[in-house]
Design an enzyme around this catalytic site. Structure first.
Site, PDB file in Angstrom:
ATOM      1  N   TRP A 190      55.725  46.281  50.100  1.00 61.54           N
ATOM      2  CA  TRP A 190      54.371  46.034  50.209  1.00 61.54           C
ATOM      3  C   TRP A 190      54.918  45.867  51.946  1.00 61.54           C
ATOM      4  O   TRP A 190      55.327  45.195  51.704  1.00 61.54           O
ATOM      5  CB  TRP A 190      53.876  44.256  50.062  1.00 61.54           C
ATOM      6  CG  TRP A 190      53.087  43.752  50.678  1.00 61.54           C
ATOM      7  CD1 TRP A 190      51.517  43.438  50.495  1.00 61.54           C
ATOM      8  CD2 TRP A 190      52.261  42.620  51.746  1.00 61.54           C
ATOM      9  NE1 TRP A 190      50.975  43.609  51.235  1.00 61.54           N
ATOM     10  CE2 TRP A 190      51.925  42.564  52.664  1.00 61.54           C
ATOM     11  CE3 TRP A 190      53.633  42.301  52.888  1.00 61.54           C
ATOM     12  CZ2 TRP A 190      51.354  41.720  53.137  1.00 61.54           C
ATOM     13  CZ3 TRP A 190      53.291  41.537  53.795  1.00 61.54           C
ATOM     14  CH2 TRP A 190      51.878  41.499  53.793  1.00 61.54           C
ATOM     15  N   ASP A 241      34.184  41.781  53.894  1.00 67.09           N
ATOM     16  CA  ASP A 241      35.159  41.801  52.890  1.00 67.09           C
ATOM     17  C   ASP A 241      35.945  39.929  52.297  1.00 67.09           C
ATOM     18  O   ASP A 241      34.125  40.172  51.657  1.00 67.09           O
ATOM     19  CB  ASP A 241      36.807  41.044  53.956  1.00 67.09           C
ATOM     20  CG  ASP A 241      38.102  41.907  52.613  1.00 67.09           C
ATOM     21  OD1 ASP A 241      38.870  41.482  52.415  1.00 67.09           O
ATOM     22  OD2 ASP A 241      38.552  43.119  53.209  1.00 67.09           O
ATOM     23  N   TRP A 253      37.345  48.595  46.637  1.00 62.61           N
ATOM     24  CA  TRP A 253      38.048  47.486  45.387  1.00 62.61           C
ATOM     25  C   TRP A 253      39.500  47.551  45.787  1.00 62.61           C
ATOM     26  O   TRP A 253      40.559  48.143  45.459  1.00 62.61           O
ATOM     27  CB  TRP A 253      38.063  48.472  44.067  1.00 62.61           C
ATOM     28  CG  TRP A 253      38.265  48.314  42.469  1.00 62.61           C
ATOM     29  CD1 TRP A 253      39.160  47.690  41.773  1.00 62.61           C
ATOM     30  CD2 TRP A 253      36.958  48.249  41.151  1.00 62.61           C
ATOM     31  NE1 TRP A 253      38.975  47.233  40.472  1.00 62.61           N
ATOM     32  CE2 TRP A 253      37.701  48.275  40.493  1.00 62.61           C
ATOM     33  CE3 TRP A 253      35.578  48.508  41.703  1.00 62.61           C
ATOM     34  CZ2 TRP A 253      37.187  47.839  38.688  1.00 62.61           C
ATOM     35  CZ3 TRP A 253      34.773  48.744  40.352  1.00 62.61           C
ATOM     36  CH2 TRP A 253      35.528  48.564  39.301  1.00 62.61           C
ATOM     37  N   ASP A 254      39.703  46.233  45.471  1.00 61.44           N
ATOM     38  CA  ASP A 254      41.762  45.397  45.324  1.00 61.44           C
ATOM     39  C   ASP A 254      41.734  45.027  44.025  1.00 61.44           C
ATOM     40  O   ASP A 254      41.482  45.386  43.190  1.00 61.44           O
ATOM     41  CB  ASP A 254      41.027  44.385  46.680  1.00 61.44           C
ATOM     42  CG  ASP A 254      42.730  44.336  47.224  1.00 61.44           C
ATOM     43  OD1 ASP A 254      43.417  44.907  46.722  1.00 61.44           O
ATOM     44  OD2 ASP A 254      42.248  43.550  48.473  1.00 61.44           O
ATOM     45  N   ASP A 290      48.888  46.982  54.147  1.00 60.78           N
ATOM     46  CA  ASP A 290      48.510  45.424  55.054  1.00 60.78           C
ATOM     47  C   ASP A 290      48.190  45.787  55.560  1.00 60.78           C
ATOM     48  O   ASP A 290      48.496  45.174  56.730  1.00 60.78           O
ATOM     49  CB  ASP A 290      48.566  44.836  53.733  1.00 60.78           C
ATOM     50  CG  ASP A 290      47.112  44.893  52.445  1.00 60.78           C
ATOM     51  OD1 ASP A 290      46.628  45.635  52.781  1.00 60.78           O
ATOM     52  OD2 ASP A 290      47.427  43.663  52.136  1.00 60.78           O
TER      53      ASP A 290
END
Length: 699
Positions: A174, A341, A452-453, A521
């Site tokens: 990540w 968001d 779309w998360d 991110d």
């Protein structure tokens, strides 16, 4: 183009510059013949006539030579197909016939004991050297016991015999995705996989190999493979004892079981695409990009707009007034798409509640989303929202009504990541609920874009009451694809972005249904250079979302960087802005407006041009260029400068070496083969500096 030999048992597929050949023996053994430069049918048949080399008794002459090795018989390599019933395991096939349909070749085989029908699919288009391969496995009997597919890979790729191979892969975590690493391939197996239910941050499902580590950015043979699947997956690179290399790839991460097929049922694997390039790693990347833009990404010819996303400005504390203020500043900057968001829905005041309840929060948006969407539209921008449909918070109306709808195992703890659980999208009732909720949402306001998360991995992937619960791993992704397809058909004007805590769901499968992906991110502009270098090995800039956020980067590392460096870093892909614009000074807003204007000028070249990596991000000067017709754009970043060293010279690539190019910024003229020396790096000095050059061919 597909050619079939006189005996009907040799096939040659040819694309833009390369060919792929295979042959079926009299014993119905399907053998690989060739993958590389153009090959005639006569040459392929000559290869088919060559005898196998002598084989010791402990080895199999088939190993390393078959197109699709199955479990069973004289084979010791990793099988691409493993099938069983309660009584019989393995496959012994007979050839059933070959069909061609345009640019697709289909080879059919049957196993009478299992009543199994197997179809191997091959497609090689005239405008590309990418070969698309996939497999269909069917229970062909009118009755009989079910067939359990323990493993059903999409394809096995066989490389030509070489002394040594170097393996390239994209690894990470990540906020540190798609970092490129190259290493010598050694004997045995190298396994890349995801056991997480989604593509994963740890590896992109792609590998590339070059012989003897000799390939460069622009020269040398490179073989690459990429899997189009957005769930758990596995790619196995196997160097056999005799030095031959085979690569298996498909859905699922082991042989514990994919699906169970009843009579009349079938399973079609994802595509496992392969590419041979004679033009180095850069040539391979450009070939992958061109193929995706032409045949994978929906509406790829349409440029992606500059967006603003409110997340880093607001977090969970949002309101109509606050979003309106941000929208006004974004519009003044030249932004074309404004995205609200997280936290617009349900009781979503933190990450502990609200997921699953996809209706606007009545306190924050008492009139729903339409009033804000109309205002955003009135400012000349499109309007977008964030959703995470596959997840649910235990503190939600949905979970309170349907706690059985999540993946879970009886008697086991329901592990929460980010205070959320995973909905069992394999269930038809969950699929229908999400369709109704999302269709109603997209119909309730003029929504142009959906981010779309997917913010957690599978853990207790159980399905109580289901006879074969393992099918959840495949069925979840199939249902995701079906839902996206259904929404796109019902709302053709809505664009979709795939996100999974950053780049945790990036693959050819999801890219065939979405317009762009969230790369990471991590919005730190320096870190992003390495992430974007890896991403570009396989995927084009047209889908690579990149944001300019605040400095210092409080979300990650508190690094300070100039607005120039942040913008030029993000301009290498689909430009977005994600900072708190209400805290930007008038000078910063004015500078940002100029950068957005410049990006719009160069956008056609960046998003649809051919990528050339001029210098890799390794701590000094890094640079890329994009070339489209008579235009080129060069983006350069000086990461650090020590002891008064000048940036090294850069040789432009992809230009007409005999032509003269005019720099749009300085008016200077250069030959297409020019070395960019320090004189062209004006303004590059110190640490974290950047420059954009625009070149146009002189008429």
């Amino acid at each position: 183009m597909i050619e079939t030999g006189d005996t009907g048992r040799t096939w040659v597929l040819s694309g833009a510059t390369g060919s792929y050949a295979l042959h079926l023996t009299d014993r119905d053994e399907l053998l690989h013949l060739h993958w590389g430069p153009r090959l005639t049918m006569a040459a392929a048949e000559a290869l088919a006539a060559e005898p196998f080399p002598p084989c010791p008794g402990f080895d199999s002459p088939l190993d390393g030579h078959e197109e699709y090795p199955v479990e069973g018989g004289p084979r010791f390599v990793r099988p691409a197909l493993s099938v069983r019933t309660d009584e019989v395991r393995g496959t012994e096939w007979a050839f059933g016939g070959a069909e061609t349909d345009g640019d697709e070749l289909r080879l059919g085989f049957t196993d009478a004991v299992h009543r199994l029908a197997l179809t191997l699919h091959y497609r090689m288009r005239d405008d590309s050297d990418v070969i698309e391969r996939w497999t269909t496995v069917a229970h062909a009997g009118p009755d009989g016991p079910p067939l359990e597919l323990l493993r059903a890979d999409a394809a096995t790729w066989t490389l030509p015999a070489r002394e040594n191979w170097r393996l390239s892969q994209l690894h990470g975590s990540w906020a540190a995705e798609s970092r490129l690493v190259r290493s010598e391939l050694t004997y045995g197996e190298k396994i890349l996989s995801s056991r997480r239910g989604h593509t994963g941050h740890q590896h992109l499902p792609w590998v590339a190999l070059d012989a003897d580590g000799a390939a460069t950015e622009e020269h040398g043979e490179v073989y690459g493979c990429a899997l189009g699947w957005s769930g758990s997956w596995r790619i196995a690179v196997h160097q056999l004892p005799d030095g031959l290399v085979q690569i298996n790839g498909g859905a699922g991460y082991d042989e514990s079981g994919l699906l169970r097929l009843a009579p009349g049922e079938s399973y079609t694997t994802p595509v496992f695409a392969g590419l041979w390039s004679p033009d180095g790693f850069g040539g391979a990347s450009r070939a992958w990009h061109a193929w995706q833009l032409a045949h994978v990404i929906p509406d790829a010819g349409t440029p992606r707009p500059v967006l603003y996303n409110s997340w880093e400005a607001t977090g969970f504390d949002i309101s109509m007034e606050q979003q309106r203020a941000l929208a006004v500043r974004a519009a003044e900057m030249g932004v074309e798409l404004f995205v609200v968001d997280d936290a617009w829905f349900g009781q979503r005041t933190s990450d502990r509640a609200g997921l699953g309840d996809w209706t606007p929060n009545p306190d924050r948006f008492p009139g729903g989303l339409r009033p804000l969407a109309d205002e955003v539209r009135g400012l000349g921008m499109r309007f977008g929202i964030w959703v995470e449909p596959e997840m649910v918070n235990p503190d939600s109306d949905l979970y309170r009504a349907h706690p059985d709808w999540v993946q879970h195992v009886p008697g086991r703890t329901r592990t929460e990541f980010r205070h959320q659980l995973v909905l069992n999208l394999a269930r038809p009732d969950v699929q229908e609920y999400l369709w109704e909720q999302l269709d109603a949402l997209l119909s309730s306001a003029p929504i142009d874009y959906v981010k779309w998360d997917f913010n957690r991995c599978f853990t207790e992937a159980g399905w109580p009451g289901e006879e074969y619960p393992q099918k959840l791993w495949i069925a979840h992704v199939d249902a995701l694809y079906a839902l996206l397809d259904r929404l796109r058909a019902a709302h053709p004007g809505v664009a979709f972005e795939s996100c999974s805590g950053g780049g945790g769901r990036v693959d050819l499968g999801v890219l065939s249904r979405t317009d762009q992906v969230w790369t990471s991110d991590n919005t730190d502009p320096l870190d992003r250079l390495a992430i974007q270098e890896g991403f570009g090995q396989i995927h084009p800039a047209r889908v690579m979302a990149a944001w300019v956020t605040d400095s210092p980067n409080v979300q990650l590392n508190n690094r300070m960087s100039s607005l120039r460096f942040r913008f030029v870093s993000a301009m290498a892909g689909v430009l977005g802005v994600g900072g708190d614009l209400t805290e930007w000074s008038p000078e910063e807003l004015a500078e940002a407006r100029d950068w957005v204007s410049l990006y719009k000028e160069i956008r056609p070249v960046v998003q649809h041009g051919a990528l050339h990596r001029l210098a890799a991000p390794r701590g000094g000067l890094s640079a890329v260029s994009y070339v489209l017709g008579e235009e080129a754009v060069v983006l350069m970043w000086l990461e650090a400068q020590r002891f008064g060293q000048r940036p090294p010279a850069l040789r432009l690539r992809g230009l007409d070496a005999s032509a003269t190019y005019v720099c749009q910024d300085t008016g200077a003229e250069y030959q297409g083969s020019v070395l960019l020396h320090h004189g062209l790096h004006t303004g590059l000095s110190g640490d974290l500096d950047a420059r954009v050059l625009r070149l146009r061919q002189k008429r």
